[in-house]
Write an enzyme that holds these catalytic residues in place. Structure first.
Site, PDB file in Angstrom:
ATOM      1  N   TYR B 129       0.838  -1.157   0.018  1.00 37.60           N
ATOM      2  CA  TYR B 129       0.168  -0.014  -0.094  1.00 37.60           C
ATOM      3  C   TYR B 129       0.762   1.275   0.138  1.00 37.60           C
ATOM      4  O   TYR B 129       1.836   1.248   0.578  1.00 37.60           O
ATOM      5  CB  TYR B 129      -0.849   0.148   1.196  1.00 37.60           C
ATOM      6  CG  TYR B 129      -2.022  -0.807   1.225  1.00 37.60           C
ATOM      7  CD1 TYR B 129      -3.513  -0.435   0.601  1.00 37.60           C
ATOM      8  CD2 TYR B 129      -1.882  -2.060   1.860  1.00 37.60           C
ATOM      9  CE1 TYR B 129      -4.417  -1.268   0.794  1.00 37.60           C
ATOM     10  CE2 TYR B 129      -2.904  -2.985   1.533  1.00 37.60           C
ATOM     11  CZ  TYR B 129      -4.173  -2.568   1.435  1.00 37.60           C
ATOM     12  OH  TYR B 129      -5.222  -3.347   1.299  1.00 37.60           O
ATOM     13  N   TYR B 168      -0.512  -9.686   0.872  1.00 36.05           N
ATOM     14  CA  TYR B 168       0.493  -8.939   1.431  1.00 36.05           C
ATOM     15  C   TYR B 168       0.500  -9.727   3.283  1.00 36.05           C
ATOM     16  O   TYR B 168      -0.564  -9.997   3.531  1.00 36.05           O
ATOM     17  CB  TYR B 168       0.419  -7.687   1.881  1.00 36.05           C
ATOM     18  CG  TYR B 168      -1.090  -7.151   2.314  1.00 36.05           C
ATOM     19  CD1 TYR B 168      -1.105  -6.636   3.709  1.00 36.05           C
ATOM     20  CD2 TYR B 168      -2.051  -6.712   1.373  1.00 36.05           C
ATOM     21  CE1 TYR B 168      -2.174  -6.070   4.319  1.00 36.05           C
ATOM     22  CE2 TYR B 168      -3.270  -6.244   1.970  1.00 36.05           C
ATOM     23  CZ  TYR B 168      -3.507  -6.006   3.353  1.00 36.05           C
ATOM     24  OH  TYR B 168      -4.556  -5.493   3.687  1.00 36.05           O
ATOM     25  N   ARG B 178      -2.908 -11.577   3.933  1.00 38.86           N
ATOM     26  CA  ARG B 178      -4.103 -11.356   3.650  1.00 38.86           C
ATOM     27  C   ARG B 178      -4.363 -11.974   2.046  1.00 38.86           C
ATOM     28  O   ARG B 178      -3.494 -11.720   1.288  1.00 38.86           O
ATOM     29  CB  ARG B 178      -4.257  -9.773   3.499  1.00 38.86           C
ATOM     30  CG  ARG B 178      -4.386  -9.072   4.903  1.00 38.86           C
ATOM     31  CD  ARG B 178      -5.548  -9.225   5.881  1.00 38.86           C
ATOM     32  NE  ARG B 178      -6.847  -9.807   5.258  1.00 38.86           N
ATOM     33  CZ  ARG B 178      -7.841  -9.142   4.814  1.00 38.86           C
ATOM     34  NH1 ARG B 178      -7.587  -7.646   4.747  1.00 38.86           N
ATOM     35  NH2 ARG B 178      -8.765  -9.616   4.326  1.00 38.86           N
ATOM     36  N   HIS B 181      -7.179  -8.770  -2.261  1.00 37.79           N
ATOM     37  CA  HIS B 181      -8.810  -8.068  -1.983  1.00 37.79           C
ATOM     38  C   HIS B 181      -8.530  -6.459  -2.331  1.00 37.79           C
ATOM     39  O   HIS B 181      -7.456  -5.858  -2.354  1.00 37.79           O
ATOM     40  CB  HIS B 181      -8.875  -8.137  -0.360  1.00 37.79           C
ATOM     41  CG  HIS B 181      -7.974  -7.528   0.431  1.00 37.79           C
ATOM     42  ND1 HIS B 181      -6.888  -7.849   0.921  1.00 37.79           N
ATOM     43  CD2 HIS B 181      -8.118  -6.243   0.880  1.00 37.79           C
ATOM     44  CE1 HIS B 181      -6.260  -7.190   1.652  1.00 37.79           C
ATOM     45  NE2 HIS B 181      -6.891  -5.884   1.787  1.00 37.79           N
ATOM     46  N   HIS B 183     -10.557  -3.084  -1.125  1.00 38.35           N
ATOM     47  CA  HIS B 183     -11.555  -2.481  -0.181  1.00 38.35           C
ATOM     48  C   HIS B 183     -12.622  -1.590  -0.878  1.00 38.35           C
ATOM     49  O   HIS B 183     -12.135  -0.977  -1.727  1.00 38.35           O
ATOM     50  CB  HIS B 183     -10.737  -1.437   0.888  1.00 38.35           C
ATOM     51  CG  HIS B 183     -10.046  -2.394   1.657  1.00 38.35           C
ATOM     52  ND1 HIS B 183     -10.055  -2.779   3.037  1.00 38.35           N
ATOM     53  CD2 HIS B 183      -8.363  -2.607   1.475  1.00 38.35           C
ATOM     54  CE1 HIS B 183      -8.952  -3.484   3.370  1.00 38.35           C
ATOM     55  NE2 HIS B 183      -7.883  -3.263   2.554  1.00 38.35           N
TER      56      HIS B 183
HETATM   57 FE   LIG Z   1      -6.088  -4.449   2.780  1.00 37.58          FE
END
Ligand SMILES: [Fe+3]
Lengths: 190, 258
Positions: B129, B168, B178, B181, B183
């Site tokens: 991110y 990640y 995770r 995905h 959000h």
């Molecule tokens: Fe996330």
């Protein structure tokens, strides 16, 4: 009783990294955001300008630095969705070193005989579904007494919904949101 | 008059005239269906332990406060806001697999929810991110921000172009990853239909180990997994995934008054 055909899409946590997507300018990312903590910047401000300030606290009393608060309110005359007052604000708790969210707004008027209040939605990492609460005002004791929603809350817990007014630097209300503990904030099944 | 204004009128009318009518249709928004939404406390997801409310939610009868919400117009959506492959270009194309994510936003009765504001954010192809707090040792992409928004059209449809996000690691437990995905944040017609969720990809082997996903009761899980669609896929350009979203709707059972 339910006649609906489809299941609701389940909620998931907002996670730790919402800031550049939802509150990007507040956190200084190069991306436009749809709302911030200042609800009054574009108007000629009918009503009383107020600041609402608070922390979101976890079960050990520590402030939560990665929560996001949204507020939805009527204008000073008690009307929602009027063209000169949008009534929606959004703030992350990660840009203040003590985790405060700060809203600059006007004090809402009462809507259909309810005591003046602001609707609040809270999101954070570790919260798989958002919670709803309301902010009422400490200087509206008489109206609060009669408010149907407040009256539906156990008297001992009502104080968690009432923001305390101070006039030291302008009109400021303190509203802390406690996720757990003795003074856990009242959350509503909205 | 749009749908949400109609609802407001109905509510006001109902409050004023309830005593005068024998039977009338009143607008009640359905409550959250806790047979599909995750509970607050889900200890496998460790951050819930100190953050989950411990007391039961207090029932609240919907008033105008709950049956209104902010209105967004197409004027606030920029040209590339729904194209994450283009909205942050500095010196070239973002790296990774281009994908299309599209679908329909409806209420529980299957009616389209138009003008729903959808905001998305995600990791880049490497699973990183742009957020300052993300410490994962994977490269940032100078041409990818990973955030966008759009409004649904009159039929409730939306469409994003983006890069498939990477998996990640996170600190929940040892070797925790995770699944891929995206959000999603949605604003339907009222604050009651507010939804923040995550979209997953079909066949992801990490889903079975992810406590965020597994926090959803089994009945609801498949609703969070997008579906690969060849007819959404654009030839020689990008794979298409369909993700339909259902927001809380009105319960229109006729209501008897005395
Ligand atoms: Fe996330």
């Amino acid at each position: 009783m339910r006649e609906n055909k489809l299941l609701q899409t389940p909620s998931q946590t907002v996670g730790p990294y919402f800031a550049y997507g939802l509150t990007s300018q507040q956190y200084r990312y190069d991306h436009a955001q749809v709302a911030d903590g200042n609800l009054i910047k574009d108007n000629n401000n009918h009503g009383e300008c107020i600041t609402i300030k608070g922390q979101v606290l976890d079960g050990e009393g520590n402030f939560i630095p990665d929560a996001m608060i949204e507020i939805w309110q009527a204008n000073a005359e008690g009307n929602y969705n009027v063209c000169d007052f949008k009534g929606f604000g959004r703030q992350g708790t990660g840009t203040d070193k003590n985790g405060y969210f700060i809203f600059e707004t006007v004090k809402p008027g009462s809507v259909n005989e309810a005591a003046p209040h602001i609707n609040v939605i809270v999101f954070m990492r570790g919260l798989l579904s958002h919670v709803y609460t309301r902010i009422y005002f400490s200087d509206e004791a008489a109206a609060n007494q009669k408010d149907e929603v407040l009256r539906s809350v156990d008297e001992k817990r009502r104080a968690t919904l009432i923001a305390k007014r101070s006039e030291k630097n302008g009109v400021e209300y303190i509203f802390n949101i406690r996720m757990q503990g003795e003074n856990e904030t009242v959350f509503f099944d909205v | 008059m749009n749908e949400y204004q109609k609802v407001d009128r109905t509510t006001q009318l109902t409050d004023q005239r309830r005593s005068k009518a024998n039977t009338e249709k009143i607008t009640i928004m359905n409550k959250r269906d806790w047979s599909v939404h995750p509970p607050y406390l889900f200890p496998d997801y460790k951050s819930t332990v100190l953050r989950a409310p411990t007391k039961p939610l207090i029932p609240l009868k919907h008033t105008l406060s709950e049956l209104t919400g902010p209105v967004y117009g197409h004027d606030m959506i920029g040209k590339y806001d729904n194209d994450l492959t283009k909205n942050a270009i500095k010196n070239g194309e973002p790296l990774g697999e281009r994908i299309i994510v599209a679908g329909k936003v409806t209420d529980e009765n299957g009616r389209p929810v138009r003008d729903t504001l959808i905001e998305v954010w995600q990791a880049n192809a490497a699973g990183r991110y742009i957020h300052k707090v993300d410490q994962h040792n994977a490269p940032l992409d100078p041409n990818f921000l990973g955030a966008g928004r759009c409004l649904t059209d009159n039929e409730g449809n939306y469409k994003f172009y983006t890069i498939k996000p990477g998996a990640y690691p996170w600190g929940n437990h040892s070797n925790a990853w995770r699944p891929n995905h995206i959000h999603f944040s949605l604003f339907g017609n009222h604050i009651t239909s507010r939804l923040v969720t995550q979209m997953y990809f079909p066949g992801d082997p990490l889903l079975q180990y992810d406590p965020v996903f597994l926090g959803v009761p089994e009945k609801g899980r498949k609703l969070l997994i997008s579906e690969f669609k060849l007819d959404l896929t654009e030839d020689s350009f990008a794979l298409g995934y369909e993700f339909n979203i259902v927001l809380r709707g009105k319960n229109e059972t006729p209501f008897e008054t005395k």
